[in-house]
Scaffold this motif. Structure first.
Motif, mmCIF file in Angstrom:
data_model
loop_
_atom_site.group_PDB
_atom_site.id
_atom_site.type_symbol
_atom_site.label_atom_id
_atom_site.label_comp_id
_atom_site.label_asym_id
_atom_site.label_seq_id
_atom_site.Cartn_x
_atom_site.Cartn_y
_atom_site.Cartn_z
ATOM 1 N N LYS A 1 0.804 -1.226 0.000
ATOM 2 C CA LYS A 1 0.000 0.000 0.000
ATOM 3 C C LYS A 1 0.834 1.272 0.000
ATOM 4 N N ILE A 2 2.130 1.180 0.407
ATOM 5 C CA ILE A 2 2.951 2.399 0.478
ATOM 6 C C ILE A 2 4.136 2.386 -0.480
ATOM 7 N N GLU A 3 4.295 1.299 -1.243
ATOM 8 C CA GLU A 3 5.363 1.270 -2.246
ATOM 9 C C GLU A 3 5.039 2.276 -3.341
ATOM 10 N N ALA A 4 6.005 2.569 -4.210
ATOM 11 C CA ALA A 4 5.777 3.491 -5.321
ATOM 12 C C ALA A 4 4.520 3.080 -6.079
ATOM 13 N N GLY A 5 3.617 4.017 -6.260
ATOM 14 C CA GLY A 5 2.351 3.745 -6.932
ATOM 15 C C GLY A 5 1.268 3.219 -6.008
ATOM 16 N N GLY A 6 1.591 2.960 -4.753
ATOM 17 C CA GLY A 6 0.604 2.466 -3.800
ATOM 18 C C GLY A 6 -0.407 3.534 -3.420
ATOM 19 N N GLN A 7 -1.642 3.101 -3.170
ATOM 20 C CA GLN A 7 -2.711 4.062 -2.924
ATOM 21 C C GLN A 7 -2.575 4.826 -1.609
ATOM 22 N N LEU A 8 -1.731 4.357 -0.687
ATOM 23 C CA LEU A 8 -1.536 5.065 0.584
ATOM 24 C C LEU A 8 -0.163 5.742 0.678
ATOM 25 N N ARG A 9 0.540 5.797 -0.429
ATOM 26 C CA ARG A 9 1.827 6.532 -0.455
ATOM 27 C C ARG A 9 1.482 7.991 -0.737
ATOM 28 N N ILE A 10 1.323 8.743 0.329
ATOM 29 C CA ILE A 10 0.858 10.120 0.202
ATOM 30 C C ILE A 10 2.019 11.096 0.373
ATOM 31 N N TYR A 11 1.947 12.166 -0.404
ATOM 32 C CA TYR A 11 2.936 13.233 -0.339
ATOM 33 C C TYR A 11 2.223 14.476 0.199
ATOM 34 N N ILE A 12 2.317 14.675 1.506
ATOM 35 C CA ILE A 12 1.601 15.761 2.175
ATOM 36 C C ILE A 12 2.213 17.104 1.790
ATOM 37 N N ARG A 13 1.334 18.102 1.656
ATOM 38 C CA ARG A 13 1.752 19.460 1.312
ATOM 39 C C ARG A 13 1.325 20.492 2.347
ATOM 40 N N HIS A 14 0.173 20.297 2.983
ATOM 41 C CA HIS A 14 -0.322 21.326 3.901
ATOM 42 C C HIS A 14 -1.177 20.690 4.986
#
Length: 167
Positions: free
Chosen positions: A38-51
Motif C-alpha cells: 500500500k505504500i510502495e511506489a504507486g501504492g494508494q496510501l503513499r501520500i505526499y503531504i503538502r499542507h
C-alpha cells in the motif's frame, strides 16, 4: 507501548496549542506500514503531504496531499474530524483514523489505521517535515514507533527524495 501512550496523552493535553503553531507547509519524509504494497511506489496510501490546517479548537484537521499513481500526481484534500478518543477520522481509500503522536518544531509523526473497502486493515506511520531528512535520533524514534505498531522495520520507506509532485 507505555511510552507511546504517554506521548499520545501528552500530545492530547497540549494538542490545540501546539498544533496551531505547526500549521502550514509540510512534506512527507517517511512512511511505514504493515502492508508494504500500500505504500510502495504507486501504492494508494503513499501520500505526499503538502499542507496541514486546523480550525480554532483543532476539532477539524485538513490535510492536503498528492498521490502519485502511474506517474500521475493527483491532489487530494481531506478533513479529519476529532473523535472522543483523540483520533481524527476521515475517508480516503477507505476509513482512516489518524493522530499526531510526536511533534517537534520541524517534524510531526502521525499514526494512521486505514480500513479499505474490502475490510483490510493497514497500520501506518507517516512522518512529515519542513524538507529535511530524519536525523539519526528521529529515525530511531520512528523505529520505536514501528515496533509499537507491529510494523516491520524493513517497511520503513524514506520517500522525501521520490517526491516529484508539485509544491
Amino acid at each position: 507501548m507505555v511510552n507511546f501512550l504517554l506521548l499520545a496523552l501528552a500530545f492530547s493535553l497540549a494538542h490545540a496549542h501546539d498544533f496551531a503553531e505547526l500549521q502550514g507547509k509540510w512534506y512527507t519524509i517517511a512512511i511505514a506500514a504493515d502492508n508494504l504494497k500500500k505504500i510502495e511506489a504507486g501504492g494508494q496510501l503513499r501520500i505526499y503531504i503538502r499542507h496541514l490546517g486546523c480550525n480554532e479548537k483543532c476539532s477539524e484537521m485538513e490535510v492536503t496531499f498528492y498521490v502519485n499513481v502511474n506517474n500521475q500526481c493527483s491532489k487530494t484534500k481531506v478533513t479529519g474530524y476529532l473523535q472522543t478518543d483523540k483520533d481524527y477520522q476521515t475517508q480516503f481509500e477507505g476509513n482512516n483514523r489518524f493522530q499526531p503522536v510526536y511533534i517537534t518544531s520541524d517534524k510531526i509523526f502521525f499514526t494512521n489505521t486505514n480500513v479499505d473497502r474490502a475490510g483490510q486493515e493497514t497500520n501506518m506511520i507517516v512522518v512529515v517535515g519542513k524538507g529535511n531528512a530524519l536525523t539519526p535520533e528521529e529515525h530511531e524514534k520512528l523505529v520505536q514507533f514501528a515496533h509499537e505498531k507491529k510494523i516491520p522495520v524493513e517497511n520503513i520507506l524514506n520517500i522525501l527524495a521520490t517526491d516529484t509532485c508539485p509544491e
